[in-house]
Write an enzyme that holds these catalytic residues in place. Sequence first.
Site, PDB file in Angstrom:
ATOM      1  CE  LYS A   1      -4.130   1.741   2.351  1.00 49.42           C
ATOM      2  NZ  LYS A   1      -5.116   1.457   3.438  1.00 49.42           N
TER       3      LYS A   1
ATOM      4  CD  GLU B   1     -19.012  -3.022   9.762  1.00 51.58           C
ATOM      5  OE1 GLU B   1     -18.181  -2.191   9.339  1.00 51.58           O
ATOM      6  OE2 GLU B   1     -19.241  -4.117   9.196  1.00 51.58           O
TER       7      GLU B   1
ATOM      8  NE  ARG C   1     -20.526  -3.604   6.435  1.00 53.13           N
ATOM      9  CZ  ARG C   1     -20.089  -4.009   5.251  1.00 53.13           C
ATOM     10  NH1 ARG C   1     -20.468  -3.357   4.170  1.00 53.13           N
ATOM     11  NH2 ARG C   1     -19.297  -5.040   5.133  1.00 53.13           N
TER      12      ARG C   1
END
Length: 746
Positions: A343, A429, A457
């Site tokens: 990244k 979640e 969610r």
Amino acid sequence: MKFISAVALSAAAATTTAFTAPVSKAPVSSTRLFDAVNTGNPPGPPYSGPASKPILDSIKFPRDMNRLDMKELQQLAHELRWEIIEAVSQTGGHFSSSLGVTELTVALHYVFDMPEDDIIWDVAHQCYPHKMLTGRRERFPTLRQLNGISGFCKRKESEYDSFGAGHSSTSISAAQGMSVGKSLLNKRKNNCIAVIGDGAITGGMAYEAMNNAGYLSSRMIVVLNDNGQVSLPTGTQTAGGVRPASQLAAYTSNLIVSQPFQDFRDFAKSLNRLFPENVQDVNKRIDEYARGLVTGGTVFEELGFFYVGPIDGHDLENMVPILEKLRDSDSNKPVLLHIKTTKGYGYPPAMAASDRMHGVGKFDIATGVQVKGKAAAPSFTSIFANALIDEATDDRAIVGITAAMPGGTGMDIFGRRFPKRTFDVGIAEQHAVTFAAGMACEGLKPFCCIYSTFMQRGYDQVVHDVAIQNLPVRMMLDRAGVVGNDGPTHHGCYDLAYLGCIPNLTIMSPSDEIELRNMVATCAGFDDGPTVLRYPRGVGYGADKLQDLFGYELEDGEIPTRGEPVEIGKGRIIRKPGGIRALSEEITANGSSDSKLGGGSRGQRREDRVAILSIGTRLSEALIAADEVEEMDPDLAVTVADARFMKPLDTELVRELAKDNGILITIEEGSIGGFGDHVLHFLSLDGALDEGGLKFRPMVLPDAYFEAATQYEQYEMAGLNSHHIRGTVLRLAKKVDVPVLSEVSD
């Protein structure tokens, strides 16, 4: 069809039917990869890109890449990376994720034929190189701005955006649905590719999709982009240490370090498993060898996928022919292509940052230093985190939970103080909410800290596991209301509506930073059921504004550093007619004693008396509007109240405001079905509307999605800024002429 070279393909065909000893390759380090891409660049700052980008300039759409050879593809990736760096430095946005998939994006668009083929980017915050290669390069100065291009994929923005996103773990399900759709409709080609990161693949929905894809033998390719960045930021101190918050991340990392990267020759040997069974029988010995060579069996293979990898996600020369062979396979078996990337790859400041410069404002390319103005006050997120630290210092039962967003929710701050009481569950979640419920059963005081939009969610868990059992879980919803540049997938517009209908919940929303601290203390001390505390993205108001606009009397002009619990279900009147200071004066029944604003003559008639009842941080706009209305008209008298709670609603306050005023306006940072509807429901049942003496208007976010813009622009479009409130008051009080609809249409 696009082919990288006849020689490579001939070699590939040969190795599928004959054994060749593999060439051992050590994993390529990110340092060497970076040096390879940036040959000729200085090793340290100042950093700069190429003076010109001739190959990128020749690419408008993916089909323009067909004529490129491998060296030109590599040069294209280099130019594309620097185009992203230069563009985002001027606008801000999600940054390092795009740098990490630049080579992958080039390879996918070279090998596959969009838009006929479908490439689905999970979350889609890494889609900038994809957008630049699909006709939107010139629009990047408008990135995440009003009327500009989105920071995520959007189907309505381009035919090359196969599926919209913003939340995680959806790509595999979408790709499988597209694959089944192409098959049932007998479409000529069926290439569906889902690109998902090692963070997003921790979400349960990804496993639901893989389980079903393997069961149905859906033709699709899942590209697992493994960059070791599960949470934002990865490395936060938690009960699990500072490693990525995912055992799967550890598993895939072990796959990478326990064996060399696959090159094309290694990959070709394992292709036998994609062939029909009769061919597999012929090549059984090769297949057995290849299975041991690759992994000895992986969790992905157990789910019914053909596993390929790991391979170097920055090595175009290796990645392109592998993708070509997967594209041309006749097999319907789903494939998981495991790539390793870095990244922020190619930009040293991003690679060195703890968060890899995941999301940035404008920055100086030469140094990577971001351009940030000095905030007038701390952010609501940091205020919450420090208030929670205060409570946790005195109460060892308090713990914090985040779902892969420690930086966004303030759990990174809490984790530095209480690492053993901080829990990052990854992008999960649903699990976070029920995990918190289990903790509450044992007597802990869990603060489950999740963005308002992401709590959607975990909705069933809120109902089934928390509210029905009346467990004292504290749900902290950051980013309530509109959020600005991230756009509709991230707005926290719906929580008051979707939570307000659930019994047993106590729902509160602070108007300012002092109230936020107070409500954290309130939640910490409330054990009689679940609580919800919602607060917006942004910064506080600062001491001066708190005193001048809100009327706080601060000792030595300093904001209190410790919150005080407030009474559950009790709001407060902030402003009476005559101004904020009129609260400390003697107020007549019909108006203010303030002679400057008209004295006792103000509000003589009921229809000239107005009450504005706010929940959340629109209170500041309501106070500004009240002052403006009274300055404009000497007859109008405006009271402003802060509801504080939606559940339980302060019915005494609502009843008082309805009785004393001819106009009652509610305002909130939420959708239809929220606070205003609860107030209206009570007024109707209480008979306050029966005699026709009360005009009621709810001011809410319209029934529409708001695209990327600043928060002010979004509230402007929603009609929730101070001048909109002022206009609503004046129209209801018949102080301005309102054209009828026929006149407007004419």
